[in-house]
Motif scaffolding. Structure first.
Motif, short mmCIF file in Angstrom:
data_model
loop_
_atom_site.label_atom_id
_atom_site.label_comp_id
_atom_site.label_asym_id
_atom_site.label_seq_id
_atom_site.Cartn_x
_atom_site.Cartn_y
_atom_site.Cartn_z
N ILE A 217 14.58 70.05 40.48
CA ILE A 217 15.78 70.42 40.40
C ILE A 217 15.81 71.76 41.21
CG2 ILE A 217 17.47 71.56 38.85
CD1 ILE A 217 16.77 70.06 36.61
N THR A 218 16.64 71.98 42.43
CA THR A 218 16.58 73.02 43.21
C THR A 218 17.89 73.74 43.11
OG1 THR A 218 15.03 72.20 44.86
CG2 THR A 218 16.58 74.01 45.44
N ILE A 220 21.34 76.27 44.01
CA ILE A 220 22.17 76.10 45.27
C ILE A 220 21.48 77.21 46.12
CG2 ILE A 220 23.98 77.84 44.38
CD1 ILE A 220 26.12 76.18 45.76
N ASP A 273 19.10 61.54 44.24
CA ASP A 273 19.35 62.66 44.83
C ASP A 273 20.72 62.98 44.58
OD1 ASP A 273 19.62 64.78 46.32
OD2 ASP A 273 18.76 63.75 48.28
N ILE A 274 21.04 63.82 43.55
CA ILE A 274 22.53 64.07 43.49
C ILE A 274 22.63 65.80 43.06
CG2 ILE A 274 22.83 61.92 42.23
CD1 ILE A 274 22.46 63.29 39.49
N ASN A 275 23.94 66.20 43.01
CA ASN A 275 23.92 67.40 42.46
C ASN A 275 24.89 67.57 41.30
OD1 ASN A 275 24.19 67.56 45.56
ND2 ASN A 275 23.48 69.45 44.95
N ASN A 276 24.36 68.43 40.36
CA ASN A 276 24.95 68.55 38.98
C ASN A 276 26.34 69.24 39.26
OD1 ASN A 276 24.06 71.11 39.12
ND2 ASN A 276 22.50 70.79 37.24
N ARG A 277 26.92 69.56 38.04
CA ARG A 277 28.21 70.43 38.00
C ARG A 277 28.06 71.82 38.35
NH1 ARG A 277 29.00 72.76 32.57
NH2 ARG A 277 27.42 72.00 31.17
N GLY A 279 25.96 72.82 40.95
CA GLY A 279 25.39 72.57 42.18
C GLY A 279 24.06 72.59 42.37
N ASP A 280 23.54 72.37 41.42
CA ASP A 280 21.90 72.37 41.46
C ASP A 280 21.78 70.76 42.10
OD1 ASP A 280 21.52 74.75 40.45
OD2 ASP A 280 21.27 73.84 38.29
N ARG A 281 20.59 70.61 42.87
CA ARG A 281 20.00 69.39 43.58
C ARG A 281 19.11 69.04 42.46
NH1 ARG A 281 17.87 68.27 49.46
NH2 ARG A 281 17.79 65.90 49.54
N GLU A 283 16.51 65.71 42.17
CA GLU A 283 15.92 64.64 42.80
C GLU A 283 14.76 63.96 42.01
OE1 GLU A 283 15.14 66.12 47.33
OE2 GLU A 283 15.01 67.64 45.91
#
Length: 287
Positions: A217-218, A220, A273-277, A279-281, A283
């Motif tokens: 988890i990365t 924004i 590979d998605i973004n949560n609500r 804005g975190d990426r 993977e």
């Protein structure tokens, strides 16, 4: 008379007891009253004397001037007492022989636990270098002494089995710690060896049920919030402990991703590979 009774009881029982006589008269009555009482305590045979809540260094000095041969105790109540907080060397110069700092260990322990919990909440675990080894923990807590005493009352077969269990637990802990040193932030969890689902309910995820997944988890701003390796079977429970994936059905997403893939799955393959609500990426890789 209570001090005299304690002294007499010690003589009669030949017990190894230290009698520390205390008075709270400094704040309840006066300094003069408290000094008179500790002098009476010394006359009665007390081994050490203590006046609670002395209000200045001068009062502390006056206390130590009474019966110099009888040890005096100071209580350094950090941040909340009446008595000035002095170092052990300063107290020794005044004449004290015993000192208590009752909140120091508790205070630094609370701060350390709060820091660790804040880190875990953000997805970071304490650096391995800051943690004692499993063997050090057992030695500090006293487990090794307990194990030695336990041996005196254990049958040979049972003792060997227990020792084997302890050795295996220690080896697993050290292996997990070693792995954490190789990867920046890593959570070690036990592997799921087999899928308990019936044959009729197998999904695409069943094919990698005992495989390891890497969840990253990365934020924004590029800050790495989480980088963990877990068995595929633990994926559903991840949303219960990691805020960044709360509300996301990662298992369903992974099952769908696997259903769209053909051929052999290679190590390092990115499955999600998605973004949560926030804005975190997020993977997910196959390990």
């Amino acid at each position: 008379m209570r001090i005299k009774a304690a002294v007499d009881a010690r003589k009669e029982s030949s017990a190894d007891i230290i009698i520390i006589a205390r008075t709270d008269a400094r704040q309840a009555v006066s300094l003069e009253e408290s000094l008179w009482r500790v002098q009476a305590f010394a006359d009665a045979g007390a081994d050490a004397l203590f006046i609670d809540a002395l209000a200045s260094k001068e009062e502390m000095q006056a206390f130590c001037n009474i019966f110099p041969q009888v040890p005096k105790m100071a209580n350094m109540l950090e941040g909340g007492g009446k008595t000035p907080i002095l170092s052990p060397m300063e107290l020794e110069e005044i004449g004290f022989k015993i000192v208590s700092y009752p909140l120091s260990l508790l205070g630094v322990s609370i701060q350390a636990m709060q820091d660790a919990l804040s880190g875990l909440k953000s997805g970071r675990i304490p650096p391995p270098a800051t943690l004692p080894s499993f063997e050090e923990i057992k030695e500090i807590i006293g487990f090794n002494d307990h194990y030695e005493e336990e041996m005196c009352y254990s049958m040979t077969g049972q003792s060997d089995a227990k020792n084997n269990d302890k050795s295996e637990q220690s080896a697993k802990y050290e292996k997990g710690k070693s792995n954490s040193q190789d990867a920046g932030v890593e959570v070690i969890t036990p592997y799921v060896l087999e899928n308990s689902s019936s044959e009729g309910t197998r999904t695409s995820l069943s094919g990698i049920w005992s495989s390891s997944l890497r969840v990253k988890i990365t934020a924004i701003d590029g800050f790495e919030k989480l980088d963990v390796r877990i068995p595929a079977g633990f994926l559903e429970g991840l949303a219960n402990i990691v805020p960044g994936v709360a509300g996301l059905n990662l298992k369903s997403m992974l099952d769908e991703a696997l259903g769209n893939l053909t051929g052999n799955l290679e190590k390092g393959k990115k499955l999600i590979d998605i973004n949560n609500r926030f804005g975190d990426r997020i993977e997910v890789f196959l390990e």
